[in-house]
Each structure stands twice: as structure tokens, then as C-alpha cells.
Design an enzyme around this catalytic site. Structure first.
Site, PDB file in Angstrom:
ATOM      1  N   LYS A 119      -4.607  -7.594   0.090  1.00  0.00           N
ATOM      2  CA  LYS A 119      -4.021  -6.648  -0.886  1.00  0.00           C
ATOM      3  C   LYS A 119      -2.620  -7.099  -1.261  1.00  0.00           C
ATOM      4  O   LYS A 119      -1.996  -7.875  -0.540  1.00  0.00           O
ATOM      5  CB  LYS A 119      -3.961  -5.235  -0.305  1.00  0.00           C
ATOM      6  N   ASP A 169      -1.576   0.655   7.225  1.00  0.00           N
ATOM      7  CA  ASP A 169      -2.240   0.057   6.057  1.00  0.00           C
ATOM      8  C   ASP A 169      -3.761   0.118   6.150  1.00  0.00           C
ATOM      9  O   ASP A 169      -4.450  -0.202   5.179  1.00  0.00           O
ATOM     10  CB  ASP A 169      -1.867  -1.432   5.936  1.00  0.00           C
TER      11      ASP A 169
END
Ligand code: C5P
Length: 302
Positions: free
Chosen positions: A26, A150
Site C-alpha cells: 500500500k 495497519d
């Protein structure tokens, strides 16, 4: 304007003896640090964006738990988030810890690309399938959040808005427009040490772009504008001026936006077209220890 067609998350590929799941990297399209919380974490407001590049994890049935890794030398014990995720799900579900997992590692460590968190959440999704638990994602969420701030994002992929520690996820449709060039400097940055240096009020982050409709997503019929910024950049650039020069170079080479992802060390530039990105990547691959990767953002079915 047409939103790109999207597939459900994650990408499963069945094989003769099991299945493989893509474990994506990401970037953070924006990362605002709002204040320090009483639990020691920082309150964030960020947009996560899945990339069409990352690791892969193969899952096969087995009586015992075995983790094999291709790529860099990594621990396989509790220091590895894959092992921690497997143990956490086994405990929560009361299922024996079992499965042969093979990780093909591409995402650099401590690179701000969420590699370890992605592997952890893909392990939850993979073992959920391998063990026939069929838990909905909402039931996996608290386990993911416990593994790392995360991790919840990687249960949903695509584009998402996150608040709290970064673990309160609102999945969105659409994706970042354009083609990305990732620039990894050949060293990692430890997240805890960067957050430890955050002091309020934050120094204003240098604005290297104009407002632009960065993201293809429909919210109430309008396209979302994300203001690209990263409140951790000043801290990381002060420590490593080399990274700031990488960011400036991306802009010189025509990136509409260039930013640090998360707490670094990876920088990314967003280019108008594949051609412009490839041309910039070719020039950047000759500079110092930087490693370069051209990739795109992924939209997911919601
Ligand atoms: O949750 P995770 O272990 O990935 O976070 C790593 C470290 O980053 C935390 O221990 C904390 O020091 C810092 N952090 C923070 N605020 C957040 C996320 C991470 O201070 N929202």
C-alpha cells in the site's frame, strides 16, 4: 468519467494442492497526524491505497504449522507477523494451528508499504478459508487490529479512509488515478522512532502540488479530492536529506505528486501515464542505491 472495473478483494488463485493469495503493498495518499492519544499511539487521518504489486502467500493443508519464505532472511517465529496472525486466529477460533504457508517476499522491510501488515491480514483471510471457518471480515477485524494498526486495511484492500490508530477503516470505491513510481532507497525506517519524534504543533509540510482530483471514487455522486501530504515527511527528511532529494527528483521528472509513504522509507511519484512513469523510472534506476518499481492503484468491489 468512468470508474475502473473492480474485483472483490483479495485475489485468490486455486492451485492443484491449495491456493495462493496476493499480499499487496500500500501507499498512504495522505497522512495527517492529529494528536497523541492516551494509549501512546497517534490519532491519524489517512487514505490507504492498495497497489497491484506485492508479495504472495501460498496456503496448503497440513497437520502442523510450517512457514517457508523465499527472499530475504526473515524470522519465522513470533517475530514474524504471519506466525502471530496464525496463532491469534487459532486461539480465537479454537482451531488447531495447522497449514503449510509459503511466502514469496518482494515488499521491502520497513519501507512504509505495509508489507508485514499485509502478510498478517492475508494470513487471517487465507487460514479462514483453509480451516473452513468462513468468518465474515468483521469478525477478523479485532484480531487484525491487535496485530498492528495497519493490518485492518489489508482485510479490505482497494482505497480506504482510516482514522483512529489507522485501524478504523472505511472502504471506498475507486482508486488513485495515474501510474505510480515507487522509489525504495535501499534502507528501512523504523516507524516507532519516527512517531516518537512527532511534536505538536507540526511544522507545515512543504506543498509540492496543487489540489487535484487525485482519486476516482464516488461519494454522494462527487469525485473525492485527496490532498496529498504526509505529516511524517519533515521528520524523516530531516534525518535523511537523501530522501528529500529523491522526492524532488520525482517532481523534476514530471510527477504530479511525490510523497513519502507512511513513515518511509519508500517514496512514490504519481504520473499521468504509464509511458511517463516508465521514462522516469528508467532515469531513476541509475541514481545511487534507489530501487524502482512502476505499478498502479487497485480499485475493489464494495
Ligand atoms: O501498530 P504498529 O505496531 O504497526 O505500530 C508501530 C508503532 O508505530 C507503534 O508502536 C507506535 O509507536 C507507532 N504508531 C503510532 N500511532 C499510530 C500508529 C503507529 O504512534 N497511529
Amino acid at each position: 468519467m468512468q470508474i475502473p472495473t473492480s474485483q472483490p478483494y483479495p485475489n485468490y488463485f486455486d492451485t492443484a494442492d491449495g491456493f495462493v493469495i496476493h499480499s499487496p503493498a500500500k501507499v498512504n495518499l495522505s497522512l495527517r497526524v492529529l494528536h497523541k492519544r492516551s494509549d501512546g499511539y497517534h490519532e491519524l487521518d489517512t487514505f490507504f491505497q492498495e497497489l497491484d504489486w506485492g508479495d504472495e502467500i501460498k496456503f496448503q493443508a497440513s497437520n502442523s504449522f510450517v512457514l517457508e519464505i523465499d527472499g530475504p532472511e526473515l524470522p519465522k517465529d513470533d517475530r514474524n507477523l504471519i506466525t502471530r496472525a496464525a496463532k491469534a486466529l487459532s486461539r480465537a477460533a479454537g482451531h488447531p494451528l495447522a497449514g503449510y504457508l509459503h511466502l514469496s517476499k518482494m515488499i521491502p522491510m520497513q519501507g512504509g508499504l505495509g508489507g508485514g501488515s499485509s502478510n498478517a491480514s492475508i494470513t487471517l483471510l487465507g487460514l479462514n478459508r483453509l480451516w473452513g471457518l468462513n468468518w465474515p471480515k468483521d469478525r477478523l477485524l479485532p484480531i487484525a487490529a491487535e496485530l498492528g494498526a495497519d493490518c485492518p486495511f489489508f482485510l479490505f484492500g482497494g482505497l480506504a479512509h482510516a482514522t483512529g490508530r489507522g485501524d478504523a477503516i472505511k472502504p471506498l470505491r475507486g482508486a488513485l488515478k495515474g501510474t505510480l513510481v515507487l522509489l525504495f532507497p535501499g534502507f528501512g525506517v523504523e516507524t516507532t522512532s519516527v512517531f516518537a519524534e512527532v511534536k505538536f504543533p507540526l511544522t507545515e509540510v512543504e506543498k509540492n502540488v496543487i489540489f487535484s482530483p487525485l482519486v476516482w471514487t464516488e461519494e454522494g455522486g462527487a469525485y473525492l479530492q485527496v490532498y496529498p501530504c504526509n505529516d511524517l515527511e519533515n521528520i524523516v527528511f530531516r534525518r535523511n536529506p537523501f530522501l528529500k532529494s529523491g522526492r524532488d527528483r520525482l517532481i523534476e521528472l514530471g510527477a504530479q505528486v511525490a510523497l513519502l509513504s507512511g513513515s518511509g522509507s519508500t517514496l512514490y511519484g504519481v504520473f499521468d501515464s504509464d509511458g511517463a512513469a516508465i521514462e522516469a523510472a528508467n532515469k531513476l534506476s541509475c541514481v545511487g542505491d534507489f530501487r524502482v518499481k512502476v505499478c498502479r492503484a487497485v480499485a475493489r468491489k464494495r
